[in-house]
Enzyme design. Structure first.
Site: not given
Length: 537
Positions: A358, A364-366, A343
């Site tokens: 992000e 969370f999701e960078q 991702r």
């Protein structure tokens, strides 16, 4: 044979757990919020170490999305019972305030490279678990015990039996050691020798009071008597020693019967004593005296130079690393938190493509892929091809510690869609995490084309550079204080509240939510010899 110079694992490699199986040595170290989890290095001679695996590679073993900075994987313990390898570790979901919300897990494998099993949840009562295989065949689980009613909340070391057939802890649980006046007793490891059970712990916090404490008992349940010196390793009374913050150790014997202690340490620089390279792994020669107690040779202050069975080719340490992506992502790189790397990045087109997710610093999701800073001075460079449409899309080169501490040279766009080069940096303001303002005046870029980005760190000084295609690098922005990328400035109010180290790498954000990609052709990490970093004898 000349001595080697500590540390043996430079850069962010804390909380070492060492193991020998035959002629092979292994060290497991903490990785905190960086994925995949746990670094395992291998050596044949205690001098030369190679990163061979990170065993926590899939979602069923580890998902750290939402974990805070310096949360995640704490203090792994690697052991072998004669049949297979065992690894225990903590996944910390919350670490500040009265509560430590965490999970202690156990996994195993017949080969060090894996495949490693899915985890068994052992308990959640405290950090730093380890597993001891008694000569009777029984297995014992120990960990630091947390009590939210106390200040500090470290109240001792708890022991309970682990039953591998049922996959759980069984029988009574007992607090077997409450520590010394240094307090913050953690990092337990059990050993057995000459009918004695030895308990090695870390105390004093992981900053400048850190120490290794040794105790023993004829019965595994205790009571445990303290070593005559209490603390067998510490730099707390030696503020000018080269190796500081020494503690959290583990013991190994060579086939010839010599004993060594590995431990975490740091090499602070500047008058503010900032540990830019984080907590590293060092080694000390030790010996068993006639009183059946272990002593560190020339201790308790850690030695910079140590005799080990092997010698080291220092040219490897100083070699330039040029990374390309035709064969995937090199093992030196990690990313943050997510077990779903597809991702955030791809190498299918023989470049590194980061998908804007992000904002930088997200828990969370960078999309941030980086490697450790392992030298006090270095140069780094990459080329990015990125087509942002507004200021909420940005990608580039970052020197990164945490959400509260980074420097970031970005290709972005103005609200009118015209591309710009902009430097973003954090204010190191825990717990807010604002960007420092005002920003430096952005540089206008052509509407398309690759941009070459670079940075140089010389001790405490960081300088960014950039170039368009066919041009030479030129300076951009002021000289920044690179020493802010340190444990002491890691975004926590206490010096022993941040646990990782400085990284350098590539990042891409798209807070519009459209996952705009950025392509990076290569990445260069070029060490530059620095007086603090010299490895000559």
């Amino acid at each position: 044979m000349p001595p080697i110079r500590n540390p043996i694992l430079p850069g962010f490699n804390p909380d070492p757990s060492i193991l020998r199986v035959g002629d092979d040595y292994y060290i497991a170290t903490s990785t905190f919020e960086w994925f995949p989890g746990v670094q395992i290095h291998h050596s044949k001679d205690l001098a030369n170490w190679d990163l061979i695996t990170r065993p926590l590679t899939r979602k069923s073993q580890l998902d750290m999305r939402g974990n805070p900075d310096s949360g995640g994987i704490w203090a792994p313990c690697l052991t072998h019972d004669g049949d297979k390898f065992w690894l225990v570790y903590t996944d910390v979901k919350r670490k500040d305030g009265s509560f430590n919300d965490l999970y202690n897990y156990i996994i195993s494998a017949h080969a060090i490279e894996g495949p490693w099993s899915d985890p068994i949840h052992a308990n959640s009562s405290g950090i730093d678990p380890s597993l001891f295989h008694d000569d009777s065949g029984r297995k014992w689980f120990v960990n630091q015990l947390w009590d939210h009613r106390c200040r500090p909340s470290f109240v001792g070391i708890v022991l309970q039996e682990f039953d591998p057939s049922s996959g759980k802890l069984v029988g009574p649980r007992k607090n077997i050691f409450t520590g010394t006046e240094l307090r913050i007793t953690e990092g337990p490891h059990l050993y057995k020798r000459n009918g004695w059970y030895y308990l090695l712990t870390a105390e004093g916090g992981t900053a400048y009071q850190h120490s290794c404490t040794l105790a023993r008992s004829r019965d595994i349940w205790g009571p445990y008597e303290l070593h005559p010196d209490k603390h067998i390793l510490s730099a707390r009374d030696a503020p000018f020693a080269a190796l500081q913050r020494a503690g959290h150790g583990d013991i190994v014997d060579t086939p010839e019967g010599k004993t060594y202690l590995v431990h975490l340490t740091s090499r602070p620089t500047t008058q503010n004593r900032r540990s830019v390279l984080g907590r590293e792994t060092a080694i000390q020669e030790a010996y068993w005296a006639e009183d059946d107690w272990l002593y560190v040779k020339n201790g308790p202050v850690p030695s910079l130079y140590v005799d080990v069975p092997g010698t080291r080719d220092e040219s490897v340490y100083w070699a330039e690393q040029r990374y390309t992506f035709e064969n995937g992502l090199h093992k030196d790189f990690q990313w943050l938190r997510t077990p779903e790397p597809e991702r955030i990045f791809s190498t299918s087109e023989k470049v590194l493509t980061l998908f804007g997710r992000e904002s930088i610093g997200s828990w969370f999701e960078q999309a941030l892929v980086a490697r450790r800073q392992t030298h006090f001075s270095y140069d780094s460079e990459t080329t990015v091809d990125f087509s942002p449409t507004d200021e909420r899309q940005f990608a580039g080169l970052t020197a990164y510690y945490s959400r509260f501490n980074f420097f970031y040279l970005t290709v972005t766009a103005h609200s009118d869609g015209k591309r710009q080069l902009l430097i973003m940096r954090s204010e190191a303001s825990w717990p807010v995490g604002n960007l420092a303002t005002p920003f430096n005046e952005p540089i206008q870029l052509p509407e398309s084309g690759k941009v070459r980005l670079a940075l140089s760190i010389r001790g405490p000084a960081l300088q960014f550079f950039y170039a368009l295609e066919g041009e030479v690098l030129k300076k951009v922005g002021p000289v920044f204080d690179a020493s802010l990328l340190s444990d002491e400035c890691g975004g926590h109010k206490a010096a022993d509240g941040s646990f990782t180290g400085a990284f350098v790498g590539m990042a891409c954000s798209d807070v519009n939510g459209t996952a705009t990609p950025a392509n990076f052709d290569y990445f260069i990490y070029r060490p530059v010899e620095d007086e603090s970093d010299r490895y000559d004898i």
